[in-house]
Enzyme design. Structure first.
Site, PDB file in Angstrom:
ATOM      1  N   PHE A  82       0.825  -1.228   0.000  1.00 41.08           N
ATOM      2  CA  PHE A  82       0.000   0.000   0.000  1.00 41.08           C
ATOM      3  C   PHE A  82       0.850   1.265   0.000  1.00 41.08           C
ATOM      4  O   PHE A  82       0.412   2.295  -0.495  1.00 41.08           O
ATOM      5  CB  PHE A  82      -0.866   0.053   1.266  1.00 41.08           C
ATOM      6  CG  PHE A  82      -1.954  -0.973   1.348  1.00 41.08           C
ATOM      7  CD1 PHE A  82      -3.114  -0.829   0.614  1.00 41.08           C
ATOM      8  CD2 PHE A  82      -1.822  -2.077   2.182  1.00 41.08           C
ATOM      9  CE1 PHE A  82      -4.132  -1.763   0.706  1.00 41.08           C
ATOM     10  CE2 PHE A  82      -2.836  -3.016   2.280  1.00 41.08           C
ATOM     11  CZ  PHE A  82      -3.983  -2.864   1.545  1.00 41.08           C
ATOM     12  N   SER A 127      -5.172   2.084  -8.891  1.00 34.12           N
ATOM     13  CA  SER A 127      -6.279   3.029  -8.781  1.00 34.12           C
ATOM     14  C   SER A 127      -7.022   3.127 -10.105  1.00 34.12           C
ATOM     15  O   SER A 127      -6.425   2.975 -11.179  1.00 34.12           O
ATOM     16  CB  SER A 127      -5.699   4.397  -8.419  1.00 34.12           C
ATOM     17  OG  SER A 127      -6.664   5.406  -8.605  1.00 34.12           O
ATOM     18  N   TYR A 152       0.972  11.505  -9.870  1.00 32.40           N
ATOM     19  CA  TYR A 152       0.435  10.440  -9.005  1.00 32.40           C
ATOM     20  C   TYR A 152      -0.149   9.305  -9.849  1.00 32.40           C
ATOM     21  O   TYR A 152       0.190   8.134  -9.658  1.00 32.40           O
ATOM     22  CB  TYR A 152      -0.652  10.992  -8.059  1.00 32.40           C
ATOM     23  CG  TYR A 152      -1.561   9.913  -7.535  1.00 32.40           C
ATOM     24  CD1 TYR A 152      -1.138   9.059  -6.515  1.00 32.40           C
ATOM     25  CD2 TYR A 152      -2.827   9.697  -8.086  1.00 32.40           C
ATOM     26  CE1 TYR A 152      -1.952   8.039  -6.063  1.00 32.40           C
ATOM     27  CE2 TYR A 152      -3.649   8.680  -7.641  1.00 32.40           C
ATOM     28  CZ  TYR A 152      -3.207   7.848  -6.629  1.00 32.40           C
ATOM     29  OH  TYR A 152      -4.014   6.826  -6.201  1.00 32.40           O
ATOM     30  N   LYS A 156       1.000   5.065 -10.621  1.00 34.66           N
ATOM     31  CA  LYS A 156       0.185   3.847 -10.571  1.00 34.66           C
ATOM     32  C   LYS A 156       0.296   3.079 -11.893  1.00 34.66           C
ATOM     33  O   LYS A 156       0.393   1.852 -11.904  1.00 34.66           O
ATOM     34  CB  LYS A 156      -1.265   4.183 -10.239  1.00 34.66           C
ATOM     35  CG  LYS A 156      -1.467   4.730  -8.826  1.00 34.66           C
ATOM     36  CD  LYS A 156      -0.985   3.762  -7.753  1.00 34.66           C
ATOM     37  CE  LYS A 156      -1.028   4.321  -6.359  1.00 34.66           C
ATOM     38  NZ  LYS A 156      -0.383   3.438  -5.362  1.00 34.66           N
ATOM     39  N   PHE A 181     -11.601   2.047  -6.737  1.00 31.28           N
ATOM     40  CA  PHE A 181     -12.405   3.226  -7.023  1.00 31.28           C
ATOM     41  C   PHE A 181     -12.338   4.120  -5.770  1.00 31.28           C
ATOM     42  O   PHE A 181     -11.242   4.387  -5.319  1.00 31.28           O
ATOM     43  CB  PHE A 181     -13.787   2.814  -7.555  1.00 31.28           C
ATOM     44  CG  PHE A 181     -13.666   2.396  -9.017  1.00 31.28           C
ATOM     45  CD1 PHE A 181     -12.981   1.231  -9.380  1.00 31.28           C
ATOM     46  CD2 PHE A 181     -14.126   3.213 -10.038  1.00 31.28           C
ATOM     47  CE1 PHE A 181     -12.774   0.890 -10.726  1.00 31.28           C
ATOM     48  CE2 PHE A 181     -13.934   2.877 -11.379  1.00 31.28           C
ATOM     49  CZ  PHE A 181     -13.255   1.730 -11.720  1.00 31.28           C
ATOM     50  N   ASN A 182     -13.413   4.595  -5.183  1.00 26.79           N
ATOM     51  CA  ASN A 182     -13.270   5.562  -4.081  1.00 26.79           C
ATOM     52  C   ASN A 182     -13.549   4.928  -2.718  1.00 26.79           C
ATOM     53  O   ASN A 182     -14.713   4.803  -2.322  1.00 26.79           O
ATOM     54  CB  ASN A 182     -14.198   6.752  -4.310  1.00 26.79           C
ATOM     55  CG  ASN A 182     -13.720   7.628  -5.450  1.00 26.79           C
ATOM     56  OD1 ASN A 182     -13.597   7.163  -6.589  1.00 26.79           O
ATOM     57  ND2 ASN A 182     -13.428   8.885  -5.170  1.00 26.79           N
TER      58      ASN A 182
HETATM   59  C1  UD1 Z   1      -9.000  10.573  -7.059  1.00 29.70           C
HETATM   60  C2  UD1 Z   1      -8.784   9.452  -8.059  1.00 29.70           C
HETATM   61  C3  UD1 Z   1      -8.399   8.212  -7.330  1.00 29.70           C
HETATM   62  C4  UD1 Z   1      -7.201   8.487  -6.463  1.00 29.70           C
HETATM   63  C5  UD1 Z   1      -7.602   9.516  -5.432  1.00 29.70           C
HETATM   64  C6  UD1 Z   1      -6.437   9.795  -4.527  1.00 29.70           C
HETATM   65  C7  UD1 Z   1     -10.123   9.434 -10.094  1.00 29.70           C
HETATM   66  C8  UD1 Z   1     -11.428   9.086 -10.729  1.00 29.70           C
HETATM   67  N1  UD1 Z   1     -10.014   9.169  -8.801  1.00 29.70           N
HETATM   68  O1  UD1 Z   1     -10.190  10.331  -6.411  1.00 29.70           O
HETATM   69  O2  UD1 Z   1      -8.085   7.203  -8.237  1.00 29.70           O
HETATM   70  O3  UD1 Z   1      -6.734   7.323  -5.851  1.00 29.70           O
HETATM   71  O4  UD1 Z   1      -7.957  10.695  -6.125  1.00 29.70           O
HETATM   72  O5  UD1 Z   1      -6.737  10.793  -3.609  1.00 29.70           O
HETATM   73  O6  UD1 Z   1      -9.212   9.908 -10.727  1.00 29.70           O
HETATM   74  N2  UD1 Z   1     -15.109  16.818  -4.020  1.00 29.70           N
HETATM   75  C9  UD1 Z   1     -15.768  17.995  -3.714  1.00 29.70           C
HETATM   76  N3  UD1 Z   1     -15.338  18.722  -2.639  1.00 29.70           N
HETATM   77  C10 UD1 Z   1     -14.289  18.333  -1.853  1.00 29.70           C
HETATM   78  C11 UD1 Z   1     -13.612  17.116  -2.165  1.00 29.70           C
HETATM   79  C12 UD1 Z   1     -14.051  16.401  -3.263  1.00 29.70           C
HETATM   80  O7  UD1 Z   1     -16.716  18.381  -4.396  1.00 29.70           O
HETATM   81  O8  UD1 Z   1     -13.945  19.055  -0.913  1.00 29.70           O
HETATM   82  C13 UD1 Z   1     -15.580  16.016  -5.154  1.00 29.70           C
HETATM   83  C14 UD1 Z   1     -14.535  15.829  -6.253  1.00 29.70           C
HETATM   84  O9  UD1 Z   1     -14.624  16.873  -7.196  1.00 29.70           O
HETATM   85  C15 UD1 Z   1     -14.950  14.486  -6.832  1.00 29.70           C
HETATM   86  C16 UD1 Z   1     -15.526  13.733  -5.635  1.00 29.70           C
HETATM   87  O10 UD1 Z   1     -15.851  14.720  -4.671  1.00 29.70           O
HETATM   88  O11 UD1 Z   1     -15.974  14.653  -7.775  1.00 29.70           O
HETATM   89  C17 UD1 Z   1     -14.546  12.743  -5.031  1.00 29.70           C
HETATM   90  O12 UD1 Z   1     -13.323  13.397  -4.803  1.00 29.70           O
HETATM   91  P1  UD1 Z   1     -12.135  12.693  -3.998  1.00 29.70           P
HETATM   92  O13 UD1 Z   1     -12.652  12.102  -2.736  1.00 29.70           O
HETATM   93  O14 UD1 Z   1     -11.013  13.677  -3.902  1.00 29.70           O
HETATM   94  O15 UD1 Z   1     -11.713  11.457  -4.897  1.00 29.70           O
HETATM   95  P2  UD1 Z   1     -11.340  11.402  -6.465  1.00 29.70           P
HETATM   96  O16 UD1 Z   1     -10.831  12.688  -6.929  1.00 29.70           O
HETATM   97  O17 UD1 Z   1     -12.458  10.768  -7.173  1.00 29.70           O
END
Ligand code: UD1
Length: 340
Positions: A82, A127, A152, A156, A181-182
């Protein structure tokens, strides 16, 4: 039989949950973590959640001498790797730190593993970021890998290629890359959870800190995307489901017993949720109303990403079973006990 699994980054978010899942299965666990983005307090949380103790070694896996010594000191039967940096934005500012930190330890571990007498199954944390803005949804493992959108993401992609090429030559390191995914949520015991140092970059810890009053309000990064409510779509998976998938992957490699085995698997739920869907679900399960404002789009965000999950279901006999509500509730319980 009880075997010893090396878990690098075992005090991180996904690492700690996987350690608990391994201990629950009576495996011995050897954690290596340099605490660069984690806290030693997580170790006590792991012991409390599992009732068992992993072995812990604190050092930086960029150090090859120490890595070689580790393999002399312990008989390692499998590796889940990890340990890595994961902040997309930071990686665009410090690309060389990301390449050095995410690639050197991977090479060091594989160099050591290939010298061992026995089979060492190797699981690499990858990822869904490797797909970028995918052409087809849900995203299957056959989706072409796009040019990485950040250093980043590139670590990967490169990491997967290194693992694949090593496995191809060295018969004793059958390997799997897992494309997360998330991951969200926390252990049902609320003894371990996500512990971001500083301001959270990811959505769910930012939500729980806002609900707890640590942050004033959440900024939704854009509501003019081509989706049902204008906000981005992601596949949010409970971290306990994700932890289980690592055990399934290890068992698959052990049972199939194919030298040179290498494959990639998506780990998601198959369902897409928008940022607003998550906010509303959080409000429902927590009974809290969440202050949020609509802000600008965040650079590098893809519109939508959710997984085609059948490959992992068929081959690893694993699927996500926990709901988004369970995940958000567990994250909220974890946040609340942090305050005490
Ligand atoms: C991204 C990557 C993931 C990576 C991760 C590492 C993609 C699809 N995903 O996750 O592979 O391992 O980063 O950190 O490329 N958001 C808000 N407000 C906030 C925070 C987030 O609106 O304060 C929204 C973002 O715009 C997004 C969603 O929430 O649409 C998820 O965001 P986040 O939790 O940062 O994850 P990803 O960006 O999807």
């Amino acid at each position: 039989i009880s075997i010893m699994i090396l878990v690098t980054g075992g005090l991180g978010f996904i690492g700690a949950h996987t350690v608990v899942a391994l201990l629950d299965k009576n495996h011995k666990v050897l954690i290596v973590d340099d605490l660069s983005n984690s806290s030693i307090s997580v170790l006590a949380g792991i012991v409390s959640a599992s009732g068992k103790s992993p072995v812990f070694e604190q050092f930086d896996l960029k150090n090859m001498q120490k890595t070689e010594q580790l393999f002399r000191d312990y008989t390692i039967d499998g590796i889940i790797h990890f340990a890595a940096y994961k902040a997309v934005g930071e990686s665009t500012e410090k690309p060389l730190d990301y390449y050095e930190n995410n690639i050197t330890p991977l090479i060091n571990l594989l160099l050591c593993a290939k010298e061992q007498p026995g089979q060492i199954p190797f699981i690499f944390s990858s990822s869904c970021t490797v797909y970028g803005e995918a052409n087809t949804l849900p995203i299957s493992e056959n989706e072409p890998i796009k040019m990485a959108m950040s250093p980043y993401g590139n670590t990967k992609q490169i990491g997967e290629e290194i693992v694949r090429d090593a496995t191809n030559v060295y018969a004793n390191i059958p390997s799997i890359s897992l494309r997360y995914f998330n991951p969200i949520g926390a252990h049902s015991s609320a003894k371990i959870g996500e512990l971001p140092l500083g301001v959270p970059q990811n959505l769910v810890p930012f939500i729980t800190q806002t609900a707890a009053g640590i942050r004033e309000s959440l900024t939704v990064f854009g509501n003019d995307y081509p989706t049902h409510d204008g906000t981005c779509i992601r596949d949010y998976i409970h971290v306990e489901d994700l932890a289980q998938a690592h055990i399934a992957a290890l068992e698959f490699i052990q049972q199939s017993n194919q030298p040179h085995f290498y494959d990639v698997f998506n780990l998601g739920t198959g369902k897409g949720q928008s940022v607003l869907d998550i906010i509303h679900a959080f409000e429902r399960v927590s009974g809290q109303s969440l202050p949020y404002v609509i802000g600008k789009r965040r650079k590098g965000d893809v519109v939508a990403a959710y997984a085609e999950t059948t490959k992992a279901e068929k081959m690893l006999d694993w699927k996500a079973t926990r709901t988004i509500d369970e995940a958000l509730y567990s994250a909220w319980k974890w946040e609340q006990q942090l305050k005490r």
